[in-house]
Design a protein around this motif. Structure first.
Motif, PDB file in Angstrom:
ATOM      1  N   ALA A 226      18.533   7.932  39.528  1.00 42.64           N
ATOM      2  CA  ALA A 226      17.112   8.295  39.503  1.00 42.64           C
ATOM      3  C   ALA A 226      16.272   7.185  38.878  1.00 42.64           C
ATOM      4  O   ALA A 226      15.177   6.865  39.364  1.00 42.64           O
ATOM      5  CB  ALA A 226      16.924   9.600  38.741  1.00 42.64           C
ATOM      6  N   MET A 227      16.771   6.560  37.783  1.00 44.58           N
ATOM      7  CA  MET A 227      16.030   5.488  37.126  1.00 44.58           C
ATOM      8  C   MET A 227      15.901   4.273  38.043  1.00 44.58           C
ATOM      9  O   MET A 227      14.815   3.682  38.163  1.00 44.58           O
ATOM     10  CB  MET A 227      16.722   5.085  35.817  1.00 44.58           C
ATOM     11  CG  MET A 227      15.996   3.991  35.052  1.00 44.58           C
ATOM     12  SD  MET A 227      14.327   4.475  34.496  1.00 44.58           S
ATOM     13  CE  MET A 227      14.741   5.415  33.016  1.00 44.58           C
ATOM     14  N   VAL A 228      16.978   3.895  38.693  1.00 47.23           N
ATOM     15  CA  VAL A 228      16.923   2.751  39.622  1.00 47.23           C
ATOM     16  C   VAL A 228      15.927   3.024  40.737  1.00 47.23           C
ATOM     17  O   VAL A 228      15.120   2.163  41.112  1.00 47.23           O
ATOM     18  CB  VAL A 228      18.327   2.460  40.186  1.00 47.23           C
ATOM     19  CG1 VAL A 228      18.241   1.430  41.316  1.00 47.23           C
ATOM     20  CG2 VAL A 228      19.242   1.956  39.088  1.00 47.23           C
ATOM     21  N   GLU A 229      15.965   4.228  41.299  1.00 45.97           N
ATOM     22  CA  GLU A 229      15.035   4.593  42.369  1.00 45.97           C
ATOM     23  C   GLU A 229      13.591   4.534  41.879  1.00 45.97           C
ATOM     24  O   GLU A 229      12.703   4.007  42.566  1.00 45.97           O
ATOM     25  CB  GLU A 229      15.371   5.998  42.881  1.00 45.97           C
ATOM     26  CG  GLU A 229      14.445   6.479  43.991  1.00 45.97           C
ATOM     27  CD  GLU A 229      14.737   7.905  44.432  1.00 45.97           C
ATOM     28  OE1 GLU A 229      13.823   8.548  45.002  1.00 45.97           O
ATOM     29  OE2 GLU A 229      15.862   8.395  44.200  1.00 45.97           O
ATOM     30  N   LEU A 230      13.348   5.042  40.679  1.00 45.53           N
ATOM     31  CA  LEU A 230      11.988   5.068  40.132  1.00 45.53           C
ATOM     32  C   LEU A 230      11.477   3.657  39.866  1.00 45.53           C
ATOM     33  O   LEU A 230      10.351   3.302  40.251  1.00 45.53           O
ATOM     34  CB  LEU A 230      11.965   5.897  38.851  1.00 45.53           C
ATOM     35  CG  LEU A 230      10.630   5.988  38.109  1.00 45.53           C
ATOM     36  CD1 LEU A 230       9.554   6.602  39.008  1.00 45.53           C
ATOM     37  CD2 LEU A 230      10.785   6.806  36.825  1.00 45.53           C
ATOM     38  N   LEU A 231      12.286   2.832  39.236  1.00 46.51           N
ATOM     39  CA  LEU A 231      11.845   1.483  38.886  1.00 46.51           C
ATOM     40  C   LEU A 231      11.622   0.617  40.120  1.00 46.51           C
ATOM     41  O   LEU A 231      10.783  -0.289  40.107  1.00 46.51           O
ATOM     42  CB  LEU A 231      12.863   0.822  37.954  1.00 46.51           C
ATOM     43  CG  LEU A 231      13.061   1.500  36.581  1.00 46.51           C
ATOM     44  CD1 LEU A 231      14.107   0.751  35.777  1.00 46.51           C
ATOM     45  CD2 LEU A 231      11.745   1.573  35.806  1.00 46.51           C
ATOM     46  N   SER A 232      12.342   0.913  41.182  1.00 44.88           N
ATOM     47  CA  SER A 232      12.192   0.116  42.404  1.00 44.88           C
ATOM     48  C   SER A 232      10.834   0.317  43.063  1.00 44.88           C
ATOM     49  O   SER A 232      10.436  -0.470  43.928  1.00 44.88           O
ATOM     50  CB  SER A 232      13.297   0.463  43.395  1.00 44.88           C
ATOM     51  OG  SER A 232      13.113   1.752  43.934  1.00 44.88           O
ATOM     52  N   THR A 233      10.102   1.353  42.660  1.00 47.64           N
ATOM     53  CA  THR A 233       8.774   1.596  43.245  1.00 47.64           C
ATOM     54  C   THR A 233       7.675   0.789  42.584  1.00 47.64           C
ATOM     55  O   THR A 233       6.527   0.821  43.031  1.00 47.64           O
ATOM     56  CB  THR A 233       8.402   3.090  43.130  1.00 47.64           C
ATOM     57  OG1 THR A 233       8.172   3.433  41.748  1.00 47.64           O
ATOM     58  CG2 THR A 233       9.505   3.981  43.688  1.00 47.64           C
ATOM     59  N   LEU A 234       7.987   0.062  41.513  1.00 48.16           N
ATOM     60  CA  LEU A 234       6.944  -0.600  40.728  1.00 48.16           C
ATOM     61  C   LEU A 234       6.456  -1.916  41.336  1.00 48.16           C
ATOM     62  O   LEU A 234       5.392  -2.408  40.973  1.00 48.16           O
ATOM     63  CB  LEU A 234       7.441  -0.844  39.299  1.00 48.16           C
ATOM     64  CG  LEU A 234       7.628   0.425  38.456  1.00 48.16           C
ATOM     65  CD1 LEU A 234       8.332   0.097  37.149  1.00 48.16           C
ATOM     66  CD2 LEU A 234       6.282   1.103  38.190  1.00 48.16           C
ATOM     67  N   HIS A 235       7.228  -2.528  42.231  1.00 50.25           N
ATOM     68  CA  HIS A 235       6.831  -3.788  42.870  1.00 50.25           C
ATOM     69  C   HIS A 235       7.062  -3.698  44.373  1.00 50.25           C
ATOM     70  O   HIS A 235       7.969  -3.000  44.828  1.00 50.25           O
ATOM     71  CB  HIS A 235       7.645  -4.972  42.325  1.00 50.25           C
ATOM     72  CG  HIS A 235       7.394  -5.276  40.886  1.00 50.25           C
ATOM     73  ND1 HIS A 235       8.078  -4.648  39.869  1.00 50.25           N
ATOM     74  CD2 HIS A 235       6.539  -6.148  40.296  1.00 50.25           C
ATOM     75  CE1 HIS A 235       7.651  -5.120  38.704  1.00 50.25           C
ATOM     76  NE2 HIS A 235       6.719  -6.031  38.938  1.00 50.25           N
ATOM     77  N   ASP A 236       6.263  -4.438  45.143  1.00 52.36           N
ATOM     78  CA  ASP A 236       6.525  -4.547  46.572  1.00 52.36           C
ATOM     79  C   ASP A 236       7.357  -5.803  46.843  1.00 52.36           C
ATOM     80  O   ASP A 236       7.706  -6.546  45.912  1.00 52.36           O
ATOM     81  CB  ASP A 236       5.230  -4.528  47.383  1.00 52.36           C
ATOM     82  CG  ASP A 236       4.323  -5.726  47.115  1.00 52.36           C
ATOM     83  OD1 ASP A 236       4.810  -6.762  46.595  1.00 52.36           O
ATOM     84  OD2 ASP A 236       3.115  -5.639  47.413  1.00 52.36           O
TER      85      ASP A 236
END
Length: 451
Positions: A226-236
């Motif tokens: 869940a953390m990896v998925e969430l953090l991956s949304t912070l940059h394009d």
């Protein structure tokens, strides 16, 4: 007046005095050095008095002392406020120092000690420059004030209130700070921007206990996933921060500022080689120096959770954690950025996970127009002494109190640094190149006369 000869004749004495000050372990972050910090303040107050400054005062705070002094006899002339700090960073790891950090030594034209370049050495230049003018000419070309703190290395907790309560006492036409560096030997620079800062920590929780991956794997949420998925949304994919509203207040670089960056002739290929990298990273459309000096960032500083010991443990972790810091530019409001990031994280939290966010530091960016006359005079002073005019840069780091000085006192702040980027500030074997000690004294004298 022949200031070059004056400083050459007094060089040994000046360096002996500076080494005496550097031998005081004024580490503001460590409570066991509280007495040493006070001793360093008393030492500086005595030297300001010896230099001819008046109204020298040590102001006690809830933490470490502040020092003020002035010499206000240049009627009708501008007033210059010199800011600096006498506290230093801790010295760990001690075993990496070639010589003890509080036993100053000179090797190969460099003065080694904790605080040599950050900021005792650079601040000392201002004391001796003012002393030199008073001894040689019996008067100053400007009115001068000093405001020196002992808590910069712990984020200046008590100076902002002191500034608010002493606006009249500290009022000035320009604030002068030497706590930055040249671009390289012989290449002076004046920083026209310091990035702001905001930070936060976040935790994701799933089940109420860690679970066996054989019994539960594929059937329950995994906090690390869940953390990896969430953090991956912070940059394009283009390196741009994906948080809606994050870029509010960010100003596009002017052609003039881009030209100043280009003049640095920064070698990106050499940087890749030095760092062992195949490629650099960052926001598309900007050079490395533009990215690190004039664009905002969102960086992961730590991500952790689950089993981290030796070997394998087939566990589904119930929690995961991350630490984030953002460097901010121009008119970005750190609280607005924190609010935007929190809204983004809440909106993108994966199903089955509970998010907790803890905001941390906040600091506004500092910016000044390089065309300001006070900065132009500084560039001219560098050219007189160094033989080359200072370039105007923007620094990626943050010195929050600089913005506070400028906004509270409503005065332009001129960052006239004399350090070098490789002088190990905050690291073992900190040092100050004595070529810039010598030239710094002459540059400050020249600048005060131009002002």
């Amino acid at each position: 007046m022949d200031y070059k000869a004056y400083f050459e004749n007094n060089r040994e004495q000046h360096l002996n005095e500076l080494q005496e000050w550097l031998s005081i372990p004024s580490i503001s972050a460590l409570s066991e050095h509280k007495g040493d910090v006070h001793k360093a303040a008393e030492w500086l107050a005595a030297k300001l008095t010896e230099a001819g400054l008046e109204h020298v005062e040590i102001h006690e705070t809830k933490g470490h002392p502040l020092i003020t002094a002035d010499y206000l006899h240049a009627e009708g002339k501008p007033t210059v406020l010199v800011y600096g700090h006498y506290d230093v960073q801790p010295v760990d790891p001690l075993h990496l120092w070639e010589t003890p950090p509080f036993e100053p030594s000179i090797r190969d034209g460099k003065l080694y000690a904790r605080g040599a370049t950050d900021d005792k050495g650079q601040l000392f230049l201002h004391v001796k420059a003012v002393e030199a003018i008073l001894k040689q000419e019996k008067e100053l070309p400007v009115n001068i004030k000093f405001c020196i703190e002992g808590e910069e290395e712990v984020s200046s907790p008590n100076l902002p209130l002191f500034l608010e309560e002493n606006k009249e006492k500290l009022a000035a036409d320009v604030v002068l700070v030497s706590d930055t560096s040249l671009l390289a030997p012989g290449k002076p620079a004046i920083s026209t921007g310091l990035r702001g800062l905001c930070s936060l920590e976040l935790s994701l929780n799933t089940a109420n206990t860690d679970l066996h991956s054989g019994s539960y794997g594929g059937g329950v949420p995994n906090a690390l996933h869940a953390m990896v998925e969430l953090l991956s949304t912070l940059h394009d994919k283009q390196g741009r921060v994906s948080v809606e509203g994050f870029y509010n207040g960010v100003q596009e670089l002017s052609p003039e500022m881009r030209e100043e960056f280009a003049k640095q002739q920064f070698d990106e290929e050499k940087l890749k080689q030095d760092l062992g990298l195949d490629a650099l990273y960052g926001e598309e459309g900007y050079s490395f120096v533009e990215r690190i000096g004039a664009r905002p960032t969102l960086e992961l500083n730590g991500v952790y959770g689950g089993f981290q010991g030796e070997g394998t443990k087939t566990v589904i972790p119930k929690e995961a954690h991350a630490k984030i810091t953002c460097r901010l530019v121009a008119d970005q409001d750190p609280q607005v950025c924190l609010d935007a990031i929190e809204a983004h994280l809440n909106a993108h939290t994966p199903v089955g996970a509970k998010l907790t966010i803890t905001p941390k530091e906040k600091a506004f960016a500092f910016n000044i127009d390089p065309s300001h006359p006070m900065l132009q005079k500084a560039a001219d002073a560098y050219e007189t002494v160094y033989g080359t005019r200072a370039l105007f840069t923007k620094d990626g780091g943050s010195i929050p109190i600089v913005e506070k000085l400028s906004s509270t006192l409503n005065a332009p702040t001129v960052m006239m640094g004399f350090g070098l980027p490789d002088e190990n500030l905050h690291a073992p074997n900190e040092h100050f190149n004595l070529e810039n000690f010598d030239k710094g004294l002459l540059t400050i004298v020249d600048y005060l006369k131009r002002v």
